[in-house]
Motif scaffolding. Sequence first.
Motif, PDB file in Angstrom:
ATOM      1  N   ILE A  45       0.684  -1.318   0.117  1.00 29.99           N
ATOM      2  CA  ILE A  45      -0.373   0.209   0.172  1.00 29.99           C
ATOM      3  C   ILE A  45       1.393   0.820  -0.422  1.00 29.99           C
ATOM      4  O   ILE A  45       0.645   2.253  -0.975  1.00 29.99           O
ATOM      5  N   VAL A  46       1.688   1.435   1.286  1.00 32.81           N
ATOM      6  CA  VAL A  46       3.145   2.616   0.552  1.00 32.81           C
ATOM      7  C   VAL A  46       3.345   2.786  -0.452  1.00 32.81           C
ATOM      8  O   VAL A  46       3.650   3.916  -1.282  1.00 32.81           O
ATOM      9  N   ALA A  47       3.971   1.838  -0.934  1.00 33.85           N
ATOM     10  CA  ALA A  47       4.965   1.531  -2.525  1.00 33.85           C
ATOM     11  C   ALA A  47       3.382   2.142  -3.694  1.00 33.85           C
ATOM     12  O   ALA A  47       3.583   2.778  -4.377  1.00 33.85           O
ATOM     13  N   VAL A  48       2.055   1.829  -3.684  1.00 35.01           N
ATOM     14  CA  VAL A  48       1.457   1.737  -4.572  1.00 35.01           C
ATOM     15  C   VAL A  48       0.639   3.146  -4.301  1.00 35.01           C
ATOM     16  O   VAL A  48       0.830   3.884  -5.654  1.00 35.01           O
ATOM     17  N   VAL A  49       0.936   4.030  -3.058  1.00 33.65           N
ATOM     18  CA  VAL A  49       0.053   5.665  -2.769  1.00 33.65           C
ATOM     19  C   VAL A  49       1.638   6.328  -3.745  1.00 33.65           C
ATOM     20  O   VAL A  49       1.300   7.491  -4.384  1.00 33.65           O
ATOM     21  N   ALA A  50       2.691   5.657  -3.117  1.00 37.33           N
ATOM     22  CA  ALA A  50       3.525   6.714  -3.326  1.00 37.33           C
ATOM     23  C   ALA A  50       4.144   6.338  -5.184  1.00 37.33           C
ATOM     24  O   ALA A  50       4.433   7.436  -5.609  1.00 37.33           O
ATOM     25  N   ALA A  51       3.890   5.468  -5.861  1.00 38.59           N
ATOM     26  CA  ALA A  51       4.293   5.010  -6.438  1.00 38.59           C
ATOM     27  C   ALA A  51       3.625   5.771  -7.864  1.00 38.59           C
ATOM     28  O   ALA A  51       3.335   6.149  -9.299  1.00 38.59           O
ATOM     29  N   THR A 288      -8.351  -2.421   1.379  1.00 36.34           N
ATOM     30  CA  THR A 288      -7.891  -1.978  -0.658  1.00 36.34           C
ATOM     31  C   THR A 288      -9.407  -3.361  -1.169  1.00 36.34           C
ATOM     32  O   THR A 288      -9.733  -3.123  -2.222  1.00 36.34           O
ATOM     33  N   LEU A 289      -9.814  -4.541  -0.542  1.00 36.98           N
ATOM     34  CA  LEU A 289     -10.841  -5.178  -1.282  1.00 36.98           C
ATOM     35  C   LEU A 289     -12.499  -4.334  -1.786  1.00 36.98           C
ATOM     36  O   LEU A 289     -12.632  -4.540  -2.857  1.00 36.98           O
ATOM     37  N   ARG A 290     -12.238  -3.077  -1.296  1.00 36.68           N
ATOM     38  CA  ARG A 290     -13.823  -2.172  -1.281  1.00 36.68           C
ATOM     39  C   ARG A 290     -13.073  -1.199  -2.021  1.00 36.68           C
ATOM     40  O   ARG A 290     -14.223  -0.356  -2.212  1.00 36.68           O
ATOM     41  N   ASN A 291     -12.068  -0.877  -2.118  1.00 35.12           N
ATOM     42  CA  ASN A 291     -12.350   0.533  -2.462  1.00 35.12           C
ATOM     43  C   ASN A 291     -11.385   0.393  -4.621  1.00 35.12           C
ATOM     44  O   ASN A 291      -9.740  -0.022  -4.425  1.00 35.12           O
ATOM     45  N   LYS A 292     -11.677   1.022  -5.019  1.00 34.17           N
ATOM     46  CA  LYS A 292     -11.645   0.339  -6.417  1.00 34.17           C
ATOM     47  C   LYS A 292     -10.194   0.871  -6.855  1.00 34.17           C
ATOM     48  O   LYS A 292      -9.643   0.570  -8.122  1.00 34.17           O
ATOM     49  N   ASP A 293     -10.294   2.583  -6.995  1.00 30.82           N
ATOM     50  CA  ASP A 293      -8.884   3.541  -6.797  1.00 30.82           C
ATOM     51  C   ASP A 293      -7.657   2.608  -6.610  1.00 30.82           C
ATOM     52  O   ASP A 293      -6.702   2.098  -7.103  1.00 30.82           O
ATOM     53  N   MET A 294      -8.138   1.920  -5.432  1.00 25.86           N
ATOM     54  CA  MET A 294      -6.881   1.409  -5.146  1.00 25.86           C
ATOM     55  C   MET A 294      -6.291  -0.034  -5.500  1.00 25.86           C
ATOM     56  O   MET A 294      -5.004  -0.646  -6.002  1.00 25.86           O
ATOM     57  N   ILE A 295      -7.187  -1.091  -6.062  1.00 27.20           N
ATOM     58  CA  ILE A 295      -6.914  -2.245  -6.676  1.00 27.20           C
ATOM     59  C   ILE A 295      -6.782  -1.070  -8.322  1.00 27.20           C
ATOM     60  O   ILE A 295      -6.293  -2.623  -9.240  1.00 27.20           O
ATOM     61  N   LEU A 296      -7.454  -0.778  -8.565  1.00 23.15           N
ATOM     62  CA  LEU A 296      -6.544  -0.116 -10.138  1.00 23.15           C
ATOM     63  C   LEU A 296      -5.191   0.361  -9.830  1.00 23.15           C
ATOM     64  O   LEU A 296      -4.693   0.161 -10.993  1.00 23.15           O
ATOM     65  N   ALA A 297      -5.399   1.283  -8.454  1.00 26.56           N
ATOM     66  CA  ALA A 297      -3.536   1.788  -8.960  1.00 26.56           C
ATOM     67  C   ALA A 297      -2.109   0.163  -8.730  1.00 26.56           C
ATOM     68  O   ALA A 297      -1.826   0.284  -9.957  1.00 26.56           O
ATOM     69  N   MET A 298      -3.110  -0.587  -8.354  1.00 19.84           N
ATOM     70  CA  MET A 298      -2.571  -2.445  -7.848  1.00 19.84           C
ATOM     71  C   MET A 298      -2.251  -2.341  -9.134  1.00 19.84           C
ATOM     72  O   MET A 298      -0.973  -3.414 -10.093  1.00 19.84           O
ATOM     73  N   LYS A 299      -3.449  -2.929  -9.996  1.00 21.14           N
ATOM     74  CA  LYS A 299      -2.800  -3.382 -11.736  1.00 21.14           C
ATOM     75  C   LYS A 299      -2.619  -2.134 -12.496  1.00 21.14           C
ATOM     76  O   LYS A 299      -1.183  -2.899 -13.211  1.00 21.14           O
ATOM     77  N   LYS A 300      -2.673  -1.374 -12.853  1.00 16.65           N
ATOM     78  CA  LYS A 300      -1.409  -0.599 -13.106  1.00 16.65           C
ATOM     79  C   LYS A 300       0.092  -1.135 -12.398  1.00 16.65           C
ATOM     80  O   LYS A 300       0.736  -0.527 -13.590  1.00 16.65           O
ATOM     81  N   LEU A 301       0.162  -0.462 -11.369  1.00 23.37           N
ATOM     82  CA  LEU A 301       1.848  -0.792 -11.368  1.00 23.37           C
ATOM     83  C   LEU A 301       2.125  -2.060 -11.669  1.00 23.37           C
ATOM     84  O   LEU A 301       3.086  -2.099 -12.141  1.00 23.37           O
ATOM     85  N   TRP A 302       1.419  -2.923 -10.961  1.00 22.22           N
ATOM     86  CA  TRP A 302       2.081  -4.416 -11.238  1.00 22.22           C
ATOM     87  C   TRP A 302       2.234  -4.606 -13.368  1.00 22.22           C
ATOM     88  O   TRP A 302       2.739  -5.259 -13.505  1.00 22.22           O
TER      89      TRP A 302
END
Length: 314
Positions: A45-51, A288-302
């Motif tokens: 989560i820290v990495a995703v928010v920073a990136a 993260t499970l109920r947060n679409k923005d976080m899930i989308l950001a993780m997918k983009k980072l991945w």
Amino acid sequence: MNPANDSRVTAFVLLGLARGRELRLLLFLVFSAVYLVTVAGNLLIVAVVAAQPRLHTTMYFLLGNLSFLDFCYSTVTAPRMLVDLLAHNPTISLGACLTQLFFFHFIGGIKIFLLTVMAYDRYVAISQPLRYALLMNRTACGLLVAASWLGGFVHSIVQVGLTVRLPFCGPDRLDNFYCDVPQLIKLACSDTFVLELLMVSNNGLVTLLCFLLLLGSYTALLLMLRGRARAARRKALATCASHVAVVTLIFVPCIYIYARPFRTFPMDKAVSVLYTVVTPMLNPAIYTLRNKDMILAMKKLWGRQEGRPGHSEH
């Protein structure tokens, strides 16, 4: 005081969670997995928010800070607990015990104050959306986070300052898997009634009042959402539900442990495991499970990692 016991204790025996070798090995395997998931989830989560630039907002800045604190909070107790589960007779020096107590309450205090800041952030975002960017700008947010760290430091230094003055002359068996005030006070060879009252006031009552304040603020937010559009209401409700779940997981065990006289109850160790080891693992999933923005950001980072030359298939 018994003259025969008039010698200062310099180390404590940690009784831990279990005595049987097979059970301790099982607990080691279980909590090793829990700690690895905690570290990976919170640092992710820290990495995703920073990136991700789209997450460079006040809400996600605060969420990243909370995840970092969850990682630190678990690290204060879990590695030591894992090592002690494999040890025959685990001990901890008085200095190391007080150091662990300091960081435990330091980080725990910051988390409590930061959750209050997060509740205030959501209150402003929902109640005054047009003024939100002005009220919760980077400077204001930074000052609130700094105040949380200062509050955690003051809270912790008071705990250590009161505890370090206690005389320990035996027994030396600490009935827990980490050092904390309730167990240490029981080992002091002096009258600790007044000190217990101070500790309960400093820990339990303050935590209880903060918890009630947070519940009141989220109740007010839910009442405000009744007149909003369905899509906006659904998004705000999901965010508030995540916050309330985390607040409950953190505050209720703390109230159980600290807002009462320091007596031993059968559920004490189970509750301690819940809020020191398990809750830091659950928080990333809740957010993260109920947060679409976080899930989308993780997918983009991945996807960005997969798209690098070193990850391409030939």
